[in-house]
Write a protein that holds these residues in place. Structure first.
Motif, mmCIF file in Angstrom:
data_model
loop_
_atom_site.group_PDB
_atom_site.id
_atom_site.type_symbol
_atom_site.label_atom_id
_atom_site.label_comp_id
_atom_site.label_asym_id
_atom_site.label_seq_id
_atom_site.Cartn_x
_atom_site.Cartn_y
_atom_site.Cartn_z
ATOM 1 N N MET A 18 21.623 -5.086 24.673
ATOM 2 C CA MET A 18 20.687 -4.606 24.543
ATOM 3 C C MET A 18 19.761 -4.177 24.338
ATOM 4 N N ILE A 76 17.663 -9.610 12.111
ATOM 5 C CA ILE A 76 15.497 -9.982 12.026
ATOM 6 C C ILE A 76 14.903 -8.765 11.476
ATOM 7 N N PRO A 117 20.728 -11.241 17.897
ATOM 8 C CA PRO A 117 19.884 -11.027 16.302
ATOM 9 C C PRO A 117 19.784 -9.367 17.052
ATOM 10 N N ARG A 130 19.411 -2.669 15.650
ATOM 11 C CA ARG A 130 19.652 -2.069 17.016
ATOM 12 C C ARG A 130 19.427 -3.861 17.567
ATOM 13 N N ILE A 131 20.914 -3.704 18.606
ATOM 14 C CA ILE A 131 20.941 -4.825 19.197
ATOM 15 C C ILE A 131 19.487 -5.647 20.106
ATOM 16 N N GLY A 132 18.799 -7.279 19.979
ATOM 17 C CA GLY A 132 18.035 -7.441 20.192
ATOM 18 C C GLY A 132 18.427 -8.052 21.578
ATOM 19 N N ARG A 133 17.518 -9.510 21.924
ATOM 20 C CA ARG A 133 18.432 -9.536 23.357
ATOM 21 C C ARG A 133 19.254 -11.242 23.260
ATOM 22 N N HIS A 218 12.204 -19.078 22.762
ATOM 23 C CA HIS A 218 13.360 -17.927 23.884
ATOM 24 C C HIS A 218 12.895 -16.770 24.198
ATOM 25 N N PRO B 467 9.970 -12.742 27.130
ATOM 26 C CA PRO B 467 11.216 -12.446 27.190
ATOM 27 C C PRO B 467 11.243 -11.410 25.386
ATOM 28 N N LEU B 468 11.186 -10.344 25.342
ATOM 29 C CA LEU B 468 11.486 -10.027 24.199
ATOM 30 C C LEU B 468 12.304 -9.804 23.483
ATOM 31 N N LEU B 469 12.441 -10.375 21.706
ATOM 32 C CA LEU B 469 13.944 -10.796 20.807
ATOM 33 C C LEU B 469 14.487 -9.651 20.543
ATOM 34 N N LEU B 470 13.207 -8.660 20.787
ATOM 35 C CA LEU B 470 13.939 -7.201 20.207
ATOM 36 C C LEU B 470 12.979 -6.019 21.153
ATOM 37 N N PRO B 471 13.943 -5.967 22.071
ATOM 38 C CA PRO B 471 13.163 -5.342 23.241
ATOM 39 C C PRO B 471 12.627 -3.749 23.319
#
Lengths: 218, 589
Positions: A18, A76, A117, A130-133, A218, B467-471
């Protein structure tokens, strides 16, 4: 890269990635990310498979065979909105007789998915993505019922040879669209009279509105 | 002169309706034969004069019609087969529309003679549409009914013109009779034209007799080279004979498909059969087959068209696939029956095979369920979307027409009722309240709500982060990184979760919902650089003052904006808040 032995290990590994960009991670493997002109489509997914240790290179099996988990990299934008529909599987245009939802490739792929994502967009090169969660997901009963209904409706048309009557607007969550390396590719299908004919291959896709809902929850 | 609208005489209406049902002599034969079958006849004799144009006489040994019903029998929408709409859900008889005899009686002379078991003697009804004269008299007739239809279309010259040659009309009749004969092997049918026998289908109850009967109708080569099949599952049964290449024809006239005993020409069924026959029959040739599909009456709709050659299945895909699957097994893999040991002792006429199958299924302890498909396929009620509220910009409100405006800051605002007028220049919320017009700075209001939220965090009751989808990435100098390390747990109290991924890289992984789309990294950087130990109040104020609107929901969503206004107005003394979010203008005049 060795493959994770269980769900927890897989999710933990995905969470370790992440925040990193694909370019940064690729450098660790001495891989060069393709630039935008070469069309990075597909590369991100393959690279993610490598990073996470996916086992099944083949099409019909889930990416993590032993865990029954399919890996889906989903581009995304900054607001967390999916940029495109998500390809699930090829439409069985010539081998659908008696095919039931629970036996379908779509069902098996959708049963359990690890969504990863990826911040992407027109101005972002593959290396900058960039890799998300990452999140592990299974459809709720309600979602599955709708997916099954969509699938059923579309496959009914396929079975009766009404391919020409299927538009991308059909299906609430799941849609059917042409799928092929180029517009000229052909496979076997059935026409309205029951004759075997050459048709363009189709794929099942999840609508962005649906995947957005998954990511938002989520 | 005006052309007035008037009711049609019933005869004319019947003649028009007859056009749909009675097209040619063969249609008369079909309708009458179906009546015989529905009346439970086991013997049917058909006599024709001049290919049925002159006379069609059909005699059966069925239940018969009582005297009082004879007149009703030839009136429209009179039927003994359907009593109420619910009966249409599951039609077991061939006819049900109650228009066959009436239609015929509108375009031909009809003589109806019938005797029931209870009657002492028969009664005969003569009807002439020319003068609508109905005459009933005693007659001599064994149990059953004879219908004599003569001078077909004598009063509809147009129809008469459309009739083809006698030879062609006779062929049509033969086709109809064959179709019916194949549907019920337990009925003797004799077809005569000018006293010469064209077809004699004997009752068949054994396998040999059945094969003879099929051979007599479809030709000996067909039955000699046909695969006899018998497949069934919990819901459907498919039986019959599949002709192979040797019996293929140059036309599709050797194809008989029955659904619950009714001959059909259906798109779905044809499609399925064609698929299964792929590669079996040479290009340009047509296979011959006689197939019987049986399924619960409530899963098929035969009420589609008067001539009833079309049906509609509630689960057409299941029916389609069932047929393709089994026919392919038979034609390509030689599997002819569901059960491994094929029992030749049993008779296989469709009417009695019902019992055979039932006996068999009982042995395996499965009976066809009454409602077979419902559980396969649950249709969700169409999704209901929550009613979306739109914010209207009032055009006739007092604000719009007020002339002299005096700006007067007000200290005491008590109302919480408001009307959101809109967003001005993407920065100001315009709100009408009782006291006047409120102008609220959007970003300040946002900061204020952030401030209030952070202030509510207590050490023992921290805020929950999402929680963030994109930190977000936070890159700090090594020294600062060490400083932040010490403040991680302090920040967690506010729902801000940070993890360190390398020496100088930090990930903002969780944030309170309200901050989801805001750029927090700059605020956090400033916080780290301040070095001093901040108190709870100081931190909240600094944080709120530095946070920018960014892409927060309230920046673009009017519903979120309205919610923000509501929260703000519900706060006491909001216009004197430390962040000074707005002012109220009093309207004079």
């Amino acid at each position: 890269m060795n493959t994770p032995q269980n769900e927890e290990a897989l999710v933990a590994r995905a969470h370790d990635l992440m925040g990193f960009s694909l370019g940064e991670l690729a450098a660790n493997y001495n891989i060069t990310a393709p630039d935008l002109l070469l069309n990075g489509k597909g590369w991100s997914g393959v690279f993610m498979e490598l990073l996470l240790g996916a086992t099944a290179g083949s099409l019909a099996e889930p990416d993590f065979q032993h865990l029954g988990i399919e890996l889906k990299t989903i581009p995304i934008n900054q607001q967390g909105k999916p940029l495109e529909s998500t390809y699930i599987s090829i439409v069985p245009l010539n081998r659908f007789i008696g095919l039931k939802w629970k036996e379908s490739e779509v069902y098996h792929k959708l049963k359990r998915i690890l969504w990863v994502p990826l911040l992407a967009g027109k101005t972002i090169s593959p290396a900058e993505r960039r890799i998300g969660r990452a999140l592990l997901w299974s459809p709720t009963n309600e979602q599955e019922m709708q997916l099954q209904q969509d699938w059923q409706e579309l496959m009914d048309r396929v079975a009766l040879g009404e391919l020409d009557a299927i538009s991308a607007s059909m299906g609430k969550y799941l849609q059917m669209r042409p799928k092929g390396a180029n517009a000229a590719s052909r496979c076997w299908g059935i026409d309205r009279e029951g004759n075997r004919v050459r048709v363009s291959p189709r794929g099942f896709y999840l609508r962005p509105s649906f995947t957005q809902g998954i990511l938002a929850l989520h | 002169m005006h052309t007035r609208i008037h009711l049609m005489p019933s005869l004319l209406a019947n003649q028009i309706a007859a056009g749909e049902v009675v097209e040619r002599p063969a249609s008369v034969v079909k309708e009458l034969l179906e009546n015989c079958l529905d009346a439970g006849a086991t013997q049917v004799f058909i006599d024709l004069e001049r290919s049925g144009i002159e006379c069609i006489r059909i005699r059966d040994n069925g239940a018969g019609i009582v005297k009082d019903d004879l007149g009703l029998a030839i009136s429209r929408h009179a039927s003994s087969k359907v009593l109420q709409a619910a009966d249409l859900q599951a039609i077991n008889s061939l006819g049900f529309r109650g228009e066959a005899l009436a239609s015929i009686a509108a375009v031909a002379k009809v003589n109806l003679t019938s005797k029931t078991q209870e009657d002492e003697h028969a009664w005969s009804l003569k009807y002439d549409p020319a003068n609508e004269n109905m005459h009933i008299e005693p007659a001599s007739h064994p149990q059953g009914t004879t219908v004599e239809v003569s001078h077909l279309f004598f009063n509809v010259p147009v129809r008469r013109k459309f009739l083809r040659s006698d030879r062609t009309e006779l062929e049509h009749i033969e086709t109809v009779v064959k179709q019916i004969a194949l549907s019920r092997h337990d009925i003797q049918i004799i077809l005569k034209h000018r006293q010469s026998t064209l077809l004699h289908s004997r009752q068949a109850s054994t396998i040999v007799q059945t094969r003879q009967r099929i051979g007599a109708i479809c030709g000996q080569p067909f039955i000699d080279h046909a695969l006899e099949i018998n497949f069934f599952d919990k819901v459907m049964r498919l039986t019959g004979w599949l002709g192979l290449a040797e019996a293929s024809r140059s036309q599709s006239d050797g194809q008989y498909f029955y659904v619950n005993g009714r001959i059909v020409r259906d798109k779905v069924l044809n499609h399925a059969v064609k698929m299964a026959y792929q590669d079996v029959i040479p290009e340009g040739r047509y296979p011959c087959y006689v197939l019987y599909l049986e399924l619960p009456a409530d899963t098929v709709d035969v009420n589609v068209h008067p001539t009833k050659h079309e049906v509609r299945f509630y689960e057409s895909r299941q029916v389609h696939d069932f047929i393709v699957f089994h026919l392919e097994r038979a034609l390509h893999h030689g599997v002819l029956s569901e059960s491994p040991e094929k029992d030749h002792e049993h008779d296989l006429s469709p009417s009695t095979s019902q019992q055979v199958i039932n006996n068999k299924t009982q042995k395996i302890a499965t009976k066809p369920p009454a409602k077979p498909f419902s559980e396969h396929f649950i249709r969700e009620p169409s999704a209901r979307y929550a009613h979306e509220t739109t914010v209207e910009v009032a055009q006739t409100s007092s604000v719009a027409k007020a002339s002299p405006l005096v700006i007067k800051p007000m200290d005491e605002i008590k109302t919480i009722n408001f009307k959101f007028l809109g967003l001005v220049k993407k920065a100001f919320l315009l709100v009408e309240i009782e006291e006047g017009l409120a102008i609220i700075e959007l970003e300040k209001a946002f900061q204020m709500s952030v401030y209030e939220l952070l202030m509510a965090a207590k050490p023992e009751q921290p805020l929950t982060g999402q929680p963030l989808l994109l930190p977000s990435l936070l890159t700090l100098a090594p020294q600062q990184s060490e400083l932040l390390e010490q403040k991680v747990s302090f920040l967690q109290r506010y729902g801000i979760l940070l993890t360190r991924s390398s020496q100088e890289r930090w990930l903002i992984r969780e944030l309170p919902n309200i901050l989801k789309n805001s750029d927090v990294s700059l605020v956090l950087k400033a916080f780290v650089e301040s070095k001093t130990e901040a108190s709870h109040e100081q931190f909240c104020l600094q944080f709120a003052k530095q946070i920018t609107l960014g892409d927060a929901d309230v920046a673009h969503d009017s519903k979120a904006q309205e919610q923000l206004i509501k929260t703000l107005l519900s706060m006491k003394d909001w216009q004197n808040h430390v962040l000074k979010p707005g002012q109220v203008i009093k309207l004079l005049g």
